[in-house]
Design a protein around this motif. Structure first.
Motif, PDB file in Angstrom:
ATOM      1  N   CYS A 100     -17.743  22.927 -29.047  1.00 33.86           N
ATOM      2  CA  CYS A 100     -18.679  23.458 -30.041  1.00 33.86           C
ATOM      3  C   CYS A 100     -18.484  22.764 -31.383  1.00 33.86           C
ATOM      4  O   CYS A 100     -19.434  22.309 -31.998  1.00 33.86           O
ATOM      5  CB  CYS A 100     -18.453  24.965 -30.187  1.00 33.86           C
ATOM      6  SG  CYS A 100     -19.487  25.728 -31.429  1.00 33.86           S
ATOM      7  N   VAL A 101     -17.242  22.689 -31.818  1.00 33.21           N
ATOM      8  CA  VAL A 101     -16.967  22.003 -33.084  1.00 33.21           C
ATOM      9  C   VAL A 101     -17.011  20.500 -32.856  1.00 33.21           C
ATOM     10  O   VAL A 101     -17.609  19.760 -33.636  1.00 33.21           O
ATOM     11  CB  VAL A 101     -15.606  22.458 -33.647  1.00 33.21           C
ATOM     12  CG1 VAL A 101     -15.257  21.664 -34.899  1.00 33.21           C
ATOM     13  CG2 VAL A 101     -15.643  23.952 -33.970  1.00 33.21           C
ATOM     14  N   GLU A 107     -10.259  32.443 -34.271  1.00 33.10           N
ATOM     15  CA  GLU A 107     -11.542  33.132 -34.116  1.00 33.10           C
ATOM     16  C   GLU A 107     -12.659  32.458 -34.914  1.00 33.10           C
ATOM     17  O   GLU A 107     -13.837  32.718 -34.689  1.00 33.10           O
ATOM     18  CB  GLU A 107     -11.425  34.598 -34.539  1.00 33.10           C
ATOM     19  CG  GLU A 107     -10.631  35.450 -33.554  1.00 33.10           C
ATOM     20  CD  GLU A 107     -11.439  35.826 -32.320  1.00 33.10           C
ATOM     21  OE1 GLU A 107     -11.569  34.966 -31.436  1.00 33.10           O
ATOM     22  OE2 GLU A 107     -11.938  36.950 -32.261  1.00 33.10           O
ATOM     23  N   GLN A 108     -12.268  31.604 -35.828  1.00 34.01           N
ATOM     24  CA  GLN A 108     -13.259  30.848 -36.607  1.00 34.01           C
ATOM     25  C   GLN A 108     -13.400  29.428 -36.055  1.00 34.01           C
ATOM     26  O   GLN A 108     -13.923  28.546 -36.722  1.00 34.01           O
ATOM     27  CB  GLN A 108     -12.861  30.820 -38.082  1.00 34.01           C
ATOM     28  CG  GLN A 108     -12.781  32.198 -38.746  1.00 34.01           C
ATOM     29  CD  GLN A 108     -14.139  32.881 -38.829  1.00 34.01           C
ATOM     30  OE1 GLN A 108     -14.442  33.810 -38.075  1.00 34.01           O
ATOM     31  NE2 GLN A 108     -14.980  32.417 -39.740  1.00 34.01           N
ATOM     32  N   LEU A 109     -12.886  29.223 -34.839  1.00 36.20           N
ATOM     33  CA  LEU A 109     -13.075  27.988 -34.067  1.00 36.20           C
ATOM     34  C   LEU A 109     -12.243  26.812 -34.555  1.00 36.20           C
ATOM     35  O   LEU A 109     -12.660  25.647 -34.448  1.00 36.20           O
ATOM     36  CB  LEU A 109     -14.558  27.599 -33.994  1.00 36.20           C
ATOM     37  CG  LEU A 109     -15.500  28.701 -33.555  1.00 36.20           C
ATOM     38  CD1 LEU A 109     -16.902  28.160 -33.373  1.00 36.20           C
ATOM     39  CD2 LEU A 109     -15.029  29.363 -32.287  1.00 36.20           C
ATOM     40  N   PRO A 154     -18.423  30.868 -43.063  1.00 34.43           N
ATOM     41  CA  PRO A 154     -18.741  29.857 -42.045  1.00 34.43           C
ATOM     42  C   PRO A 154     -17.535  29.546 -41.164  1.00 34.43           C
ATOM     43  O   PRO A 154     -16.417  29.400 -41.652  1.00 34.43           O
ATOM     44  CB  PRO A 154     -19.124  28.622 -42.870  1.00 34.43           C
ATOM     45  CG  PRO A 154     -19.459  29.139 -44.226  1.00 34.43           C
ATOM     46  CD  PRO A 154     -18.586  30.345 -44.429  1.00 34.43           C
ATOM     47  N   THR A 155     -17.764  29.466 -39.880  1.00 32.34           N
ATOM     48  CA  THR A 155     -16.730  28.998 -38.956  1.00 32.34           C
ATOM     49  C   THR A 155     -16.572  27.495 -39.126  1.00 32.34           C
ATOM     50  O   THR A 155     -17.323  26.844 -39.851  1.00 32.34           O
ATOM     51  CB  THR A 155     -17.128  29.257 -37.494  1.00 32.34           C
ATOM     52  OG1 THR A 155     -18.326  28.511 -37.229  1.00 32.34           O
ATOM     53  CG2 THR A 155     -17.361  30.736 -37.237  1.00 32.34           C
ATOM     54  N   ARG A 156     -15.627  26.949 -38.372  1.00 31.04           N
ATOM     55  CA  ARG A 156     -15.449  25.499 -38.435  1.00 31.04           C
ATOM     56  C   ARG A 156     -16.709  24.783 -37.935  1.00 31.04           C
ATOM     57  O   ARG A 156     -17.017  23.677 -38.349  1.00 31.04           O
ATOM     58  CB  ARG A 156     -14.234  25.092 -37.579  1.00 31.04           C
ATOM     59  CG  ARG A 156     -13.666  23.735 -37.939  1.00 31.04           C
ATOM     60  CD  ARG A 156     -12.522  23.351 -37.025  1.00 31.04           C
ATOM     61  NE  ARG A 156     -11.882  22.116 -37.442  1.00 31.04           N
ATOM     62  CZ  ARG A 156     -11.157  21.338 -36.646  1.00 31.04           C
ATOM     63  NH1 ARG A 156     -10.951  21.684 -35.399  1.00 31.04           N
ATOM     64  NH2 ARG A 156     -10.599  20.219 -37.088  1.00 31.04           N
ATOM     65  N   ALA A 157     -17.440  25.456 -37.046  1.00 29.20           N
ATOM     66  CA  ALA A 157     -18.673  24.854 -36.532  1.00 29.20           C
ATOM     67  C   ALA A 157     -19.845  25.039 -37.492  1.00 29.20           C
ATOM     68  O   ALA A 157     -20.885  24.415 -37.313  1.00 29.20           O
ATOM     69  CB  ALA A 157     -19.026  25.459 -35.182  1.00 29.20           C
ATOM     70  N   PHE A 169     -21.616  27.999 -38.231  1.00 36.19           N
ATOM     71  CA  PHE A 169     -22.296  29.296 -38.206  1.00 36.19           C
ATOM     72  C   PHE A 169     -21.354  30.373 -38.745  1.00 36.19           C
ATOM     73  O   PHE A 169     -20.156  30.139 -38.928  1.00 36.19           O
ATOM     74  CB  PHE A 169     -22.819  29.629 -36.811  1.00 36.19           C
ATOM     75  CG  PHE A 169     -21.774  29.688 -35.739  1.00 36.19           C
ATOM     76  CD1 PHE A 169     -20.985  30.814 -35.569  1.00 36.19           C
ATOM     77  CD2 PHE A 169     -21.585  28.607 -34.886  1.00 36.19           C
ATOM     78  CE1 PHE A 169     -20.019  30.870 -34.578  1.00 36.19           C
ATOM     79  CE2 PHE A 169     -20.626  28.651 -33.884  1.00 36.19           C
ATOM     80  CZ  PHE A 169     -19.836  29.784 -33.740  1.00 36.19           C
ATOM     81  N   ARG A 189     -19.248  33.930 -39.164  1.00 34.85           N
ATOM     82  CA  ARG A 189     -18.525  34.975 -38.447  1.00 34.85           C
ATOM     83  C   ARG A 189     -17.765  35.827 -39.454  1.00 34.85           C
ATOM     84  O   ARG A 189     -17.313  35.326 -40.481  1.00 34.85           O
ATOM     85  CB  ARG A 189     -17.511  34.384 -37.463  1.00 34.85           C
ATOM     86  CG  ARG A 189     -18.008  34.272 -36.056  1.00 34.85           C
ATOM     87  CD  ARG A 189     -16.886  33.939 -35.096  1.00 34.85           C
ATOM     88  NE  ARG A 189     -17.410  33.805 -33.739  1.00 34.85           N
ATOM     89  CZ  ARG A 189     -16.706  33.397 -32.704  1.00 34.85           C
ATOM     90  NH1 ARG A 189     -15.442  33.073 -32.849  1.00 34.85           N
ATOM     91  NH2 ARG A 189     -17.244  33.308 -31.507  1.00 34.85           N
ATOM     92  N   VAL A 195     -14.432  37.708 -40.535  1.00 30.32           N
ATOM     93  CA  VAL A 195     -13.026  37.399 -40.314  1.00 30.32           C
ATOM     94  C   VAL A 195     -12.207  38.671 -40.170  1.00 30.32           C
ATOM     95  O   VAL A 195     -12.317  39.583 -40.992  1.00 30.32           O
ATOM     96  CB  VAL A 195     -12.457  36.590 -41.502  1.00 30.32           C
ATOM     97  CG1 VAL A 195     -10.953  36.374 -41.327  1.00 30.32           C
ATOM     98  CG2 VAL A 195     -13.161  35.261 -41.625  1.00 30.32           C
ATOM     99  N   ARG A 244     -17.062  42.208 -30.489  1.00 30.84           N
ATOM    100  CA  ARG A 244     -15.603  42.201 -30.654  1.00 30.84           C
ATOM    101  C   ARG A 244     -15.025  43.600 -30.838  1.00 30.84           C
ATOM    102  O   ARG A 244     -13.834  43.812 -30.619  1.00 30.84           O
ATOM    103  CB  ARG A 244     -15.227  41.313 -31.844  1.00 30.84           C
ATOM    104  CG  ARG A 244     -15.300  39.816 -31.534  1.00 30.84           C
ATOM    105  CD  ARG A 244     -15.468  38.957 -32.779  1.00 30.84           C
ATOM    106  NE  ARG A 244     -14.501  39.259 -33.829  1.00 30.84           N
ATOM    107  CZ  ARG A 244     -14.652  38.943 -35.110  1.00 30.84           C
ATOM    108  NH1 ARG A 244     -15.750  38.293 -35.503  1.00 30.84           N
ATOM    109  NH2 ARG A 244     -13.741  39.259 -36.002  1.00 30.84           N
TER     110      ARG A 244
END
Lengths: 527, 241
Positions: free
Chosen positions: A320-321, A497-499, B40-43, B45, B47, B49, B85
């Motif tokens: 995904c990343v 959880e944040q990838l 923002p997540t690493r990708a 989008f 989420r 925390v 979750r």
């Protein structure tokens, strides 16, 4: 035959001069060593432009010296002179601070009897030029010597280089990532630096925002921050925290950034020799997701232009990343054939390991992912199918690429048990289901053979508190090379959880390789 | 001192409704949960925390926030992720909501939540989604079918293999392979000529599972395919290094 030979070593870089005297007058030039320098690309006086563009040099790192010894220059008198001719553009020669030459074919003469020090200032990375010294008698050249003048390439660090400092983002308020930063601080002390993430929009992905690189030559060192075009919350951090004298910040590329432009997707192998070709600084590895999602072409071109660490592209199309740091790492191991082991996530090993432990083992940390016990992982046929596809179509082919490109051998590979999960928000693409343990920060020691590593805590246990009860930790410790001390870091909420994982949330500055420019020079002579 | 969640809210004002500065320690925890913001997540989008916020007792509050606010879709999707979750009871509520949800990305988001559920209502939802007007929802349905190993979705998969959207085709092919629906093998073969590399990849990968001999027969035409994965699979089948 020489009648008098001396090695002259005068502070700073060593210049070897073998002074030849024949009879009562000089008739031959001695041998000269090449001049290895680093480009004057920083901005010591903070005037907003590279120092190369300034009229004068003002920092010790701005130039390399070249000594013409007393023994030589005492003989340069009367009708004897030395003529220095610059053969290529891209550098300047100064004498006592005065500019003598900066263009191809420009020349100047020197007279004795005092020793002379010339300084060479280079314009750019990885240049290879030359200059000529002619011994003149009555204005006629009776001998000449052509000497190489080379500037160092930009080099990315690898995990066999000693680490100097690890950096991470911290939020120490309620619900913050204290466990994460404390794990580093407790082990590394002053070798760990934290920055306040609230200053940077809670962007914790410090690995992604920039990459440390170095330039090194004969006693000269310059650290460089390669600033990515990612430009999220941490965009200003390189300028705020690192930019300064002998520490420039540069960006290659512009415009729309893909995830592959983040520098968790920019790593380097340890030094290797492949089919007889030596890569003394290793090779760069980055990932390509698809034809539309890959590293910015301008950065690719620049990295390739440095020649030494010829890049290798892996397929990260399953992630995904989409960064290479998500599924492999290199660790030092003095007992390994080439001094390192290659750790890669492996789905088959993941299932083998899960089948070897109690299927009733509780894993409450994974309840939000849909699994409360090991048996649920093992009974999920879709998960199995998903992971088999990844192993067959991405992991193994990537290993094959590395077998070819870096000569990777089976005995160098440590296959790390792991599963991937298909993410709800990523529509087919994955991240590791367990915290990705290979996504670790590696603090290599001075000897280049041992390291403290900071590994994501897998939380494969009934209670979050006691790591010694963790089945995954027990297994993982047993497969690590000797000399590796693993510290398991709670990165679950803020990173996993944040990838991302520990490597993604940290950045490591390393000591440049010794004699980098000399090795680079030899590397070029291989081709 | 402001709590972490309040700080997040303040720092993310560009993503959120106004008046975050009103949040402080004096507010109730429910109010904070109502107002907290994802990052923002690493990708890229969004989420939310933290494990503390993902507890079953908060499911209803998050559902209420999901239904009653007009927050941006990116935040609503982050809320759906958070709701899963919590491991709370959200299924009936969101499945009912699905049918009246006008935004395809939200419908897709709800479908993506069903992966680990073992309930009949999920099957009805997938059947409905397989016929959704939006291709992103139909593609999600095809993915979800792959996570239902024991249920016969052959009709939906056949429809998926005839879709005109490449993402739908891609995941229909994947699920056919995962579920080993051999009756649909002949429907797969033409997709090897599709102009999408993703479709060709999932197709040859599925054929490899369903009928290895057929995959081997087809492999020569796929050597040097412009999609590296297809090329690799073909060469591996043919034992070409």
């Amino acid at each position: 035959m020489p009648t008098d030979a001396k090695l002259i070593h005068k502070g700073g870089p060593m210049i070897l001069l073998v002074v030849l005297q024949l009879g009562c007058g000089i008739s031959e030039l001695p041998e000269f060593e090449p001049v290895y320098g680093i480009p004057n690309i920083d901005d010591d006086n903070a005037n907003g432009q590279r120092d190369w563009r300034d009229d004068s040099v003002d920092g010790e790192n701005d130039y390399q010296t070249f000594q013409l010894s007393t023994e030589l220059m005492e003989q340069i008198e009367g009708d004897v002179a030395l003529r220095i001719t610059q053969l290529d553009a891209g550098y300047r020669i100064r004498q006592n601070g005065k500019l003598m030459s900066e263009d191809a074919d420009s020349s100047f003469e020197l007279m004795g009897p005092e020793a002379q020090t010339l300084t060479f200032e280079f314009q750019d990375y990885n240049t290879m030029g030359a200059f000529k010294i002619e011994l003149l008698k009555n204005n006629e050249a009776i001998d000449e010597s052509v000497i190489k003048a080379a500037s160092a390439p930009l080099l990315l660090g690898h995990h066999l280089q000693p680490a100097e400092q690890i950096y991470a983002m911290a939020y120490r308020g309620n619900g913050g990532n204290q466990n994460f930063v404390n794990a580093f601080a407790n082990v590394l002390g002053e070798n760990f630096t934290e920055f306040d993430m609230s200053d940077y929009q809670y962007d914790v992905w410090i690995q992604d925002e920039f990459e440390f690189a170095t330039l090194g030559a004969s006693g000269l060192r310059m650290d460089i921050v390669v600033d990515s075009i990612r430009d999220r919350g941490l965009d200003d951090l390189p300028e705020d925290q690192f930019e300064g004298k002998d520490f420039p910040v540069f960006t290659w590329g512009s415009g729309w950034a893909t995830s592959q432009d983040s520098f968790g997707n920019l790593e380097a192998t340890p030094p290797i020799t492949v089919d007889g070709k030596e890569y003394p600084f290793g090779r760069i590895i980055y990932g390509k997701y698809s034809s539309d999602y890959q590293v910015n072409e301008e950065l690719k071109d620049f990295l390739s232009s440095q020649q030494m660490q010829e890049p290798i592209e892996l397929d990260v199309g399953f992630l995904c990343v989409g960064h290479v740091d998500e599924f492999y790492t290199f660790l030092p191991d003095a007992s390994a054939p080439r001094g390192f082991r290659f750790l890669i996530t492996d789905v088959n090993e993941g299932y083998n390991w899960l089948n070897s432990i109690d299927s009733g083992h509780r894993i409450p940390k994974y309840s939000g992912k849909g699994y409360n016990r090991v048996s649920q992982l093992l009974n999920d046929s879709a998960l199995y199918n998903y992971n088999q596809d990844i192993q067959e179509n991405y992991i193994e082919p990537n290993i094959d690429i590395l077998r070819t490109e870096i000569g990777l051998k089976d005995e160098e590979i440590i296959r790390v048990p792991m599963l991937f999960e298909e993410l709800r928000d990523c529509y087919g693409d994955s991240a590791t289901l367990f915290p990705g343990v290979v996504n670790m920060a590696v603090f290599t020691h001075e000897n280049g053979e041992t390291a403290d590593v900071f590994v994501p805590d897998p939380f494969f246990r009934g209670s979050s508190d006691n790591q010694s009860d963790d089945l995954y930790i027990q297994m993982f410790r047993s497969i690590l090379p000797n000399g590796i001390t693993a510290h398991f870091v709670d990165d679950w909420d803020w990173y996993h959880e944040q990838l991302g994982e520990v490597h993604c949330g940290s950045n490591t500055k390393r000591t440049p390789p010794s004699n980098a420019a000399v090795k680079a020079f030899r590397f070029k002579e291989q081709d | 001192m402001l709590s972490f969640l309040s700080l997040l809210a303040i720092c993310q004002t560009s993503l959120a409704e106004p008046d975050f500065n009103r949040i402080d320690e004096a507010q109730s925890i429910e109010y904070k949960r109502w107002r907290m913001m994802p990052i923002p997540t690493r990708a890229g989008f969004l989420r939310f925390v933290g494990s503390e916020i993902a507890k079953p007792e908060w499911t209803d509050l998050y559902l209420k926030r999901f239904y009653e606010t007009d927050e941006p879709i990116s935040i609503k999707l982050a809320l759906l992720d958070l709701i899963v979750r919590t491991n709370g009871n959200w299924q009936k509520s969101l499945f009912n909501h699905y049918h009246s949800e006008p935004e395809p990305k939200i419908r897709r988001g709800i479908l993506e939540m069903t992966k680990h559920l073992d309930i009949d209502e999920k099957l009805n939802l997938i059947q409905t989604a397989a016929n959704d007007e939006s291709p992103i929802v139909r593609a999600s349905a095809m993915r979800a079918i792959g996570y239902c190993p024991k249920t016969n979705f052959n009709k939906e998969l056949e429809l998926g293999l005839e879709d005109d959207n490449k993402e739908v085709l891609e995941f229909a092919a994947r699920s056919v392979g995962w579920k080993k629906v051999t009756s649909l093998t002949s429907k797969l073969t033409p997709l090897l000529e599709h102009n999408s590399g993703d479709v060709r990849y999932q197709t040859i990968n599925a054929l490899k599972k369903l009928d290895p001999q057929k995959a081997l027969t087809l492999a020569p035409s796929l050597v040097n395919d412009s999609d590296a994965r297809v090329d690799r699979i073909a060469k591996k089948l043919l034992n070409i290094r």
